[in-house]
Design a protein around this motif. Sequence first.
Motif, PDB file in Angstrom:
ATOM      1  N   GLY A 259     -58.403  61.176  39.734  1.00  0.00           N
ATOM      2  CA  GLY A 259     -58.339  62.274  38.903  1.00  0.00           C
ATOM      3  C   GLY A 259     -57.425  63.193  39.715  1.00  0.00           C
ATOM      4  N   ARG A 261     -56.291  67.396  38.855  1.00  0.00           N
ATOM      5  CA  ARG A 261     -56.470  68.847  38.006  1.00  0.00           C
ATOM      6  C   ARG A 261     -55.813  70.100  38.784  1.00  0.00           C
ATOM      7  NH1 ARG A 261     -63.149  69.576  38.847  1.00  0.00           N
ATOM      8  NH2 ARG A 261     -62.993  70.198  41.153  1.00  0.00           N
ATOM      9  N   ARG A 273     -58.492  63.568  43.109  1.00  0.00           N
ATOM     10  CA  ARG A 273     -59.872  63.045  43.313  1.00  0.00           C
ATOM     11  C   ARG A 273     -59.951  61.394  43.806  1.00  0.00           C
ATOM     12  NH1 ARG A 273     -61.075  65.635  39.161  1.00  0.00           N
ATOM     13  NH2 ARG A 273     -61.041  63.886  37.811  1.00  0.00           N
ATOM     14  N   ASP A 299     -56.969  65.577  34.152  1.00  0.00           N
ATOM     15  CA  ASP A 299     -58.204  66.112  33.798  1.00  0.00           C
ATOM     16  C   ASP A 299     -57.759  66.698  32.190  1.00  0.00           C
ATOM     17  OD1 ASP A 299     -59.493  65.479  35.845  1.00  0.00           O
ATOM     18  OD2 ASP A 299     -60.436  67.600  36.015  1.00  0.00           O
ATOM     19  N   GLU A 300     -58.673  66.419  31.117  1.00  0.00           N
ATOM     20  CA  GLU A 300     -58.531  66.788  29.713  1.00  0.00           C
ATOM     21  C   GLU A 300     -57.666  68.165  29.529  1.00  0.00           C
ATOM     22  OE1 GLU A 300     -58.475  65.620  26.000  1.00  0.00           O
ATOM     23  OE2 GLU A 300     -59.634  64.659  27.445  1.00  0.00           O
ATOM     24  N   GLU A 302     -55.693  69.450  31.389  1.00  0.00           N
ATOM     25  CA  GLU A 302     -54.321  69.373  31.892  1.00  0.00           C
ATOM     26  C   GLU A 302     -53.125  68.343  30.841  1.00  0.00           C
ATOM     27  OE1 GLU A 302     -54.157  71.454  33.957  1.00  0.00           O
ATOM     28  OE2 GLU A 302     -56.068  71.301  35.060  1.00  0.00           O
TER      29      GLU A 302
END
Length: 511
Positions: A259, A261, A273, A299-300, A302
């Motif tokens: 991930g 973000r 992550r 992430d959603e 971004e």
Amino acid sequence: MKKVDAAVVGAGMGGLAAAAVLAAGGRSVLVCEGSGELGGCAGSFRRSGYLFSAGATYGMGFEPGGLFQRLYRELGLPLPPLHPQSVIMDVHLPDRTVRYYQQKEAWFREIRRVFPAKAQSIIDFYEEVFGFSFLLEQIAVHRPVLPPRTFGDAARLLRMVDPRLLKRAPLLLQSLGQRLRRYGIEREEAFVHFLNGQLIDSVQTTADECPVVLAYTALNVFHRGAYYIDGGLSRIALDLTEAVRSSDGEVRLRTPITGLRKSAGAEGGWELRTRRGEIIHAHQVVLGNSLHSFHGLLDEAERHGGPGFLSQEEEEARPAWSAFTLYMGCPADKVFPPVAADAADQAGAPPVLYHQFIRSYGAPLAETNQFLLSISRPGDDLRAPAGHAALTASTHTAPDPWWSLGREAYERRKQEYADSILEGADRVFPGFSDSLDVVLPGTPVTFERYTQRSRGKVGGYIPQGPLDLLRMSSAYSGVPGVYLCGDTVYPGAGTLGSAMSGWIAAERMLR
């Protein structure tokens, strides 16, 4: 929490080149590679006493002024053990074998031998390839951002352009197929298939869909210099890793990033992550694991950006190949010396290490109708036991069908592809398949497992017309602070293109 100036996702050639340049420029760098091997699709792995190259590819860019020669010099690295190849490869067409020479004059003599009806027109075509490519190289040496995304990048690009290139600007809007028609050689079946075989292996498409810029660059690069590297192309990855570490950077294997973000802290930057739950903070990020996996990391919140941002829908609509590969080991006398393309070849010439097979003029150049076979050099004891050779065969394959099969159908398809490649090789190397002591197949499913690339897609996107260069992604992701490199961004596929993309991204980050 680990904190660095720059985090690099993926230890392929693009990611490692970016990391090495950033570390040499004084940035603190961490490279996270999901697999246990360096080099990505140009990496290697060891099985049963053999060191296999993941892909059947050549070493290029080490000639004076070549990209790797310049990169190694800038990083203060000694060049790896190089063996220049006077013969690029033997290309086995259905009705003849073409010996593809590196040196221009020898290649023109071979053209006259194997394509006599249109030899002079083909030679004239290659003279245009070499002349136009020289002008393109004067731009490439400065590592421009293409397509330009800022006024500054556009201005720098214009300053790089040789006035002689402007006179040939109409070529930039043409496909290679149009240039073949200009020279009256578009109907020369054997030559066009030879040419398309070179293009499919280097830029993933054939003449009618390939932009002239990509085609001429690909056709010229072998004639600049072709090399065998002891230990395979993964030696480059090892050297770049050493450059990162010698500048106090860190390279971690088996550390997949799951991930990405924006950091909520006052210092800004990005949080990455890992699969184990570790958080890494970086001011800037380089994604070298291909655009196929780009949106799965973000992430959603971004998954949008500014100019140059490629939406998930756009990315999924871009066609791409995967590969079926066959990794083999056998006694060296089964493949050396290979079948001579010309009985007049001088005795004692170095063995041909690369062979391309095109089995039928009536079928697409994929799915085992065309495949490339690379062979380890005699004496390269890093790759094979004494008296043996390590071989990698690779053919383009559409990725999606492999993922829709049940277990039994998948295994059957895998065996059919392996048998087809071995049958083709047996025609050139009699008794080859019976001599093998190792046979390991790889499919798109295998490539996803070991390279972390979505659906096992490799080699970048398939060009779709003369203006496709304008649709390529550049080093700018469209998300501030996140940069791109690898075979899915300019300049595209191959070890050379991926490394150049990483160098371009790093230079933009250092400004």
